[in-house]
Design an enzyme around this catalytic site. Structure first.
Site, mmCIF file in Angstrom:
data_model
loop_
_atom_site.group_PDB
_atom_site.id
_atom_site.type_symbol
_atom_site.label_atom_id
_atom_site.label_comp_id
_atom_site.label_asym_id
_atom_site.label_seq_id
_atom_site.Cartn_x
_atom_site.Cartn_y
_atom_site.Cartn_z
ATOM 1 N N GLU A 1 -3.605 -24.991 -25.947
ATOM 2 C CA GLU A 1 -3.728 -26.254 -26.900
ATOM 3 C C GLU A 1 -5.176 -26.259 -27.504
ATOM 4 O OE1 GLU A 1 -2.709 -29.797 -24.558
ATOM 5 O OE2 GLU A 1 -0.374 -29.409 -24.725
ATOM 6 N N GLU B 1 6.281 -27.047 -24.008
ATOM 7 C CA GLU B 1 5.999 -28.013 -22.986
ATOM 8 C C GLU B 1 6.626 -29.402 -23.424
ATOM 9 O OE1 GLU B 1 1.874 -28.969 -22.285
ATOM 10 O OE2 GLU B 1 1.264 -26.931 -22.107
HETATM 11 C C1 BMA Z 1 -0.358 -30.396 -21.699
HETATM 12 C C2 BMA Z 1 -0.521 -29.390 -20.775
HETATM 13 C C3 BMA Z 1 -1.531 -30.020 -19.716
HETATM 14 C C4 BMA Z 1 -1.151 -31.358 -19.349
HETATM 15 C C5 BMA Z 1 0.159 -31.619 -19.834
HETATM 16 C C6 BMA Z 1 0.574 -33.098 -19.382
HETATM 17 O O1 BMA Z 1 -1.540 -30.941 -22.714
HETATM 18 O O2 BMA Z 1 -0.928 -28.484 -21.310
HETATM 19 O O3 BMA Z 1 -2.653 -29.680 -20.045
HETATM 20 O O4 BMA Z 1 -1.557 -31.414 -17.743
HETATM 21 O O5 BMA Z 1 0.321 -31.450 -21.055
HETATM 22 O O6 BMA Z 1 -0.332 -34.206 -20.036
#
Ligand code: BMA
Length: 774
Positions: free
Chosen positions: A457, A554
């Site tokens: 990120e 994610e």
């Molecule tokens: C993203 C991940 C982590 C974080 C998750 C939940 O940003 O890369 O940095 O724990 O979301 O917020």
């Protein structure tokens, strides 16, 4: 992949002489704090926190508010020391090195009171020449500096411009400037994790003594030659030649199952030498390729390499070789602007389904092989095929990747940089370069790793301006970004590993990011690369809120861990959703409210007159909500594989956030301290809070034992949504859980992770369903 880097033995003409001897310094060391007021024994590998706990000087660090109570441990400067006698005659050896596989993190090393070197990177392997200082009886000292204090100093010394973020959000109760130290980034706290910036020797330490020459390391990559339609193996061996004359000889590489044996002559000049060997596998021999779980077998071949050098010096290595190709396909898609983003394994497109992996514990000495095996076996049992080793944690131990090879789990491997901007002064870059070169060498033979990614990120942080950098200053940070991830890390990957692709960040737009000068205006675009997507406000049952991305690396929702997990680290007064403890453990701003809001959209919130019942039911409901949300979102991405809607789609990956937890607290994890939440598939015609006619289900279980497995024969008096089976603190896994019980009876298996009995299970067994709350 098993590289048997054991003691090297050489057989000399007559009799037997060892060409290299190794002496392990594992085991008991002495640990002392900065002002000498505390002295205690401690294990290596290990850390100060674990040593203090083992000596009974502190409680469990995860208990209640101990993360704050024990902050003093990481603010102190500790020293590890040991005195030892080498059990062989050291003066007979031309060269003696001290090898440290992992030091956490900032230390000065004294050997027989002489400073021999310093460490500043927990991800690097260190080797120090101690030939001139070593004796038969020796003392060694590692004087650590607190990583927290070091990070603050480094940040202060960086006077030209700030490198944000300075500190984590207050709700995380963490330490500042973690981006200035090459240490597990989440050890200074995260939005699911505590701040435990450990100090210690976290991996193996040993002394290596050798004559003539020594094989320092050995790595290889299987490469498929498309034009010749044949497999080749590129082998690289690094030697330290201490003889003053060149050392000649031959090397024989053999893979018996592939009827392959090749011999090469070699001559090693004095100094550090790299030997590159190229092994052709005849195209007339069928090579079985390595496949991800669910797509085929994980066939591997045993290989031996024998170096027969002058003076009867024989060095033998063995390893398992797996053959597979991986391509990242970025090409135009009919009906959709942008580019695809998917992986072909052995020429076949594969949908990556899985999750994100974080460190399994704040204290790595507690992460055993058994724990890794149980977690990774759960991954394949849940039909996943991929894990992303996320950039805020650690490069995992060898065993992790060996298991992934064996089980067919593909690994998306981040380099360890996350959610921050980073400095690029020469000292920092040198340290990163050594780390990256070492990790590539260590890991590249693993077929499971299918991609390297520069960071987590950070392109997004820069381009979406998370840290409010003025537009005029932005070029400074873009330059730093390109210097670190493109001019250093990417260059090292391209030079060191041809067997898998590299992307600079996650999320990124892949080829489009490159075209835009390595940073894209919107790195989270649906038309290119991968996306990270979080939305706690919209109704997660409404799939229209999810992005039709090429690849979702994610996404997720928080839940609370089960009561039986929390119970161990809390006391009675903590057992309510608004207790000081519940607020303390929540590291994500507004997280507890978000969970209740999301659950309340489709479920009636618990309102028992018994506060403990309400707490337990609320925890249960956050898990049900999480399972439903992740299920809906995952199914949306899976469907997206074959859809283009509104010019978007062709999704080829879904990795939810996050597989595992680091401690007992609310998080996005689905596996919390060894329990598996595995939802089954069903469709509700309305929200459950609107469902009519649900009756209280009486669910009973008859438990019986079959070998190591326990059989739970369940019977219900009524339809029961989200049946949750719980056996308290007995570690293990149910074959299914959180399921909808529409039939009167159902059989579920329980796989214990430690020996247990039928009566223990009967005593601990508890079952909840939604009808208990309604
Ligand atoms: C993203 C991940 C982590 C974080 C998750 C939940 O940003 O890369 O940095 O724990 O979301 O917020």
């Amino acid at each position: 992949m098993r590289l048997h880097l054991l003691l090297l033995l050489a057989l000399c003409g007559t009799g037997t002489t060892a060409a290299a001897l190794s002496y392990s310094l594992r085991g008991n060391w002495s640990i002392c704090n900065g002002n000498g007021s505390l002295e205690l024994p401690g294990a290596v590998p290990g850390c100060v926190h674990s040593a203090l706990f083992q000596q009974g000087l502190i409680q469990d660090s995860y208990y209640r508010f101990n993360d704050l109570n024990y902050r003093w441990i990481s603010l102190d400067n500790w020293t590890y020391s040991k005195e030892f006698k080498i059990p062989f005659e050291i003066s007979k050896w031309q060269k003696v090195n001290l090898i440290l596989e992992g030091v956490d993190t900032i230390s000065k090393i004294l050997f027989n009171e002489v400073t021999i070197g310093e460490t500043d990177n927990m991800f690097n392997r260190y080797s120090f020449d101690i030939t001139n200082v070593v004796r038969d009886v020796n003392s060694i000292e590692l004087r650590f500096q607190s990583a927290v204090l070091y990070a603050a100093q480094q940040s202060k010394a960086h006077t030209r411009y700030p490198v944000p973020p300075d500190c984590p959000p207050l709700v995380q109760k963490g330490e500042c400037h973690v981006n200035f130290v090459r240490k597990e980034q989440c050890s200074f706290s995260w939005d699911w994790g505590p701040s435990f910036p450990t100090q210690g020797i976290w991996k193996d330490v040993r002394i290596e003594a050798y004559n003539i020459c020594h094989l320092n390391d050995f790595t290889f990559s299987p490469i498929y030659d498309k034009s010749a339609q044949a497999w080749n193996l590129e082998i690289e061996a690094t030697f330290d030649v201490v003889s003053s004359k060149p050392v000649g000889g031959q090397v024989i590489v053999a893979i018996p199952k592939l009827q392959t044996q090749q011999m090469y002559n070699l001559e090693l000049q004095p100094g550090k030498r790299i030997v590159e060997l190229f092994l052709n596998i005849s195209k007339n021999i069928t090579v079985e390729t390595w496949w991800p779980h669910g797509h085929g077998n994980q066939t591997g071949y045993n290989m031996t390499i024998l170096f027969e050098l002058d003076g009867g010096l024989n060095i033998e290595k063995s390893a398992k070789v797996y053959f597979r190709t991986v391509e990242l396909i970025e090409e135009p898609i009919k009906g959709s602007p942008g580019l695809s983003f998917y992986f072909k394994i052995n020429g076949f497109p594969v949908f990556l389904k899985g999750s994100n992996w974080i460190p399994a514990d704040s204290f790595q000495d507690r992460v055993t092989s058994e724990l890794l095996r149980l977690l990774l076996q759960s991954v394949v049992d849940a039909n996943m095929n991929t894990l992303r080793v996320w950039g805020g944690g650690i490069y995992e131990q060898d065993e992790f990747y060996e298991l992934c090879d064996e089980l067919g789990i593909m690994v998306w491997q981040d380099f360890m940089f996350a959610c921050a901007l980073y400095p690029t002064d020469q000292g920092f870059l040198d340290s990163v370069r050594a780390e990256v070169a070492y990790q590539i060498k260590r890991l590249k033979s693993h077929p499971s790793i299918i991609i390297w990614s520069g960071n987590n990120e950070n392109e997004e942080a820069l381009m979406m301006n998370w840290y409010h950098i003025s537009i005029t200053d932005r070029p400074i940070y873009i330059k730093d970004y390109v210097t670190l991830y493109v001019k250093n890390i990417r260059e090292l990957v391209l030079a060191g590993d041809k067997s898998r692709p590299f992307i600079t960040s996650s999320p990124t737009n892949g080829a489009e990011t490159v075209a835009e000068g390595w940073v894209s205006r919107n790195p989270n675009s649906n038309y290119f690369g991968d996306v990270h997507f979080y939305d706690y406000i919209s109704d997660c049952w409404n799939w229209k809120v999810f992005p039709r991305a090429r690849f979702a690396s994610e996404y997720g929702y928080q839940s609370w861990p089960s009561f039986s997990t929390l119970e161990k680290v809390s006391s009675t007064e903590d057992w309510s959703f608004s207790s000081k403890f519940s607020l303390h453990r929540q590291h994500h701003e507004g997280g507890n409210k978000q969970m209740l809001y999301q659950a309340g959209l489709h479920f009636k919130l618990p309102e028992s007159t018994d506060p403990l019942r309400t707490f337990k039911d609320t925890i249960y409901l956050t898990q049900v909500m999480q399972a439903q949300c992740v299920k809906t979102e995952t199914e949306f991405y899976r469907r997206g594989r074959s859809e283009i809607v509104d010019q978007q789609g062709h999704t080829m990956g879904a990795l939810y956030w996050q597989l595992n937890d680091i401690w007992q607290a609310p998080s996005w994890a689905s596996l919390a301290d060894h329990e598996l939440l595995s939802p089954t598939n069903y469709h509700f015609l309305s929200s459950l809070k609107e469902a009519l006619g649900l009756c209280k289900a009486q669910i009973t279980a008859i438990i019986s034992q079959q070998g190591d497995i326990f059989v739970f024969d369940l019977e219900t008096s009524a339809v029961a949504p989200f049946v949750w089976l719980d056996v308290g603190s007995i570690p293990g896994r149910f074959s299914d859980n959180g399921f909808l019980m529409t039939e009167k009876t159902r059989t579920i298996l329980f796989y214990p992770w430690e020996p247990t009995s039928k009566s223990e299970l009967e005593q601990s067994f508890h079952v909840t369903s939604l009808t208990d709350i309604y």
